[in-house]
Design an enzyme around this catalytic site. Sequence first.
Site, PDB file in Angstrom:
ATOM      1  N   HIS A 256       0.795  -1.230   0.000  1.00 54.17           N
ATOM      2  CA  HIS A 256       0.000   0.000   0.000  1.00 54.17           C
ATOM      3  C   HIS A 256       0.835   1.292   0.000  1.00 54.17           C
ATOM      4  O   HIS A 256       0.650   2.171  -0.840  1.00 54.17           O
ATOM      5  CB  HIS A 256      -0.895   0.040   1.249  1.00 54.17           C
ATOM      6  CG  HIS A 256      -1.741  -1.179   1.430  1.00 54.17           C
ATOM      7  ND1 HIS A 256      -2.956  -1.334   0.817  1.00 54.17           N
ATOM      8  CD2 HIS A 256      -1.541  -2.313   2.151  1.00 54.17           C
ATOM      9  CE1 HIS A 256      -3.486  -2.502   1.157  1.00 54.17           C
ATOM     10  NE2 HIS A 256      -2.642  -3.120   1.963  1.00 54.17           N
TER      11      HIS A 256
HETATM   12  C1  BDR Z   1      -2.271   0.063   5.747  1.00 55.21           C
HETATM   13  O1  BDR Z   1      -2.270  -0.709   6.942  1.00 55.21           O
HETATM   14  C2  BDR Z   1      -0.965  -1.110   7.251  1.00 55.21           C
HETATM   15  O2  BDR Z   1      -0.930  -2.433   7.660  1.00 55.21           O
HETATM   16  C3  BDR Z   1      -0.120  -0.872   6.033  1.00 55.21           C
HETATM   17  O3  BDR Z   1       1.188  -0.521   6.434  1.00 55.21           O
HETATM   18  C4  BDR Z   1      -0.824   0.259   5.335  1.00 55.21           C
HETATM   19  O4  BDR Z   1      -0.372   1.517   5.780  1.00 55.21           O
HETATM   20  C5  BDR Z   1      -3.126  -0.651   4.725  1.00 55.21           C
HETATM   21  O5  BDR Z   1      -4.426  -0.801   5.194  1.00 55.21           O
END
Ligand code: BDR
Length: 328
Positions: A256
């Site tokens: 992400h």
């Molecule tokens: C987000 O949640 C975290 O686990 C990841 O680093 C990202 O920022 C995705 O939902």
Amino acid sequence: MPQPPYADIMTLPLLVDCDTGIDDAIALSYLAAHPGARITGIVSTGGNVQVEAVHRNNLVLAELLDLDAPIARGAARPLVQEPMYADDTHGPGGLGHAELPEPSRAGDPRSGAQLWVDLARSHPGELVGLVLGPHTNLALALEIEPELPQLLRRLHIMGGAINHRGNTGPTSEWNVAVDPEAAQRVFAAFSTAPQRPVLGSLEATEAVRFTQHELDLFITLAERTGHPVAQILVDALRFYFEFHEADGFGWTAHVHDPLIAAHAVTGEFAGTRPLAVDVELAGTLTRGQTVGDELGRWAREPNVELLTGVRPELFIEHLLGTLETDLR
Ligand code: BDR
Ligand code: CA
């Protein structure tokens, strides 16, 4: 050719607020490598793992990446609700199977919130904020300095799920679900910002789906360069793939945070569209959901630019290419 978002400056001063975290670590490595970005501060926010572990990861990565920005530890818990952690997703220490050395440098003595405020005040109109974790420390910073939205150049957020299922609750995304009150306060406060915050929610970031091919590219990078961070990313990514497989997504990983970082620096790999967004705080089934008012029923001005139309292949090529220039 798309215009870079900040064509008037050579290197963009960035404050990165993150819960490192496998994809946060890739984002930090990318930003350290990109010649157009200058990390001027890092705030360690509890989320994927406890704030102490996040802080340690940030200190070690910064050292190995040759970053000498201040790194401040954030609050130990969310504003209202009990903390929750995602060690099933990111591993007990936050970086999957990677084993990190002890950090040899100390963190900044200021709180995460105070670092937000100090850097925004010392770079008025210039600093770009990047929120890659829960919004706790930015919400606390707004209590110290309510003019933050006016002081920052722009805010870029990884968070939420608009017209998309959640990845934490059925309708909630992790960074918002960990501290919904904080996210709600940030969205409300930044509705007065001269530039609307850019929101990269799950429907954008889940377009970036690593397969074995991308994992192989990271493995090759680590073998060719011998760089310790490249090896950390490989060991972290293997865990991330294992989690996604166990969670029913197959041998893949949703990566992400680096997309948000790359879009903030280059203005490329996605477009944006204005939208009014708020956070559900009271829902018994939907607490932490980010609700987008697609039909204008609230009659509110849009308060975010929602990331849309992601070009994952171009982005992944750019990500690997950028890492290769630096991890040598
Ligand atoms: C987000 O949640 C975290 O686990 C990841 O680093 C990202 O920022 C995705 O939902
Ligand atoms: Ca994160």
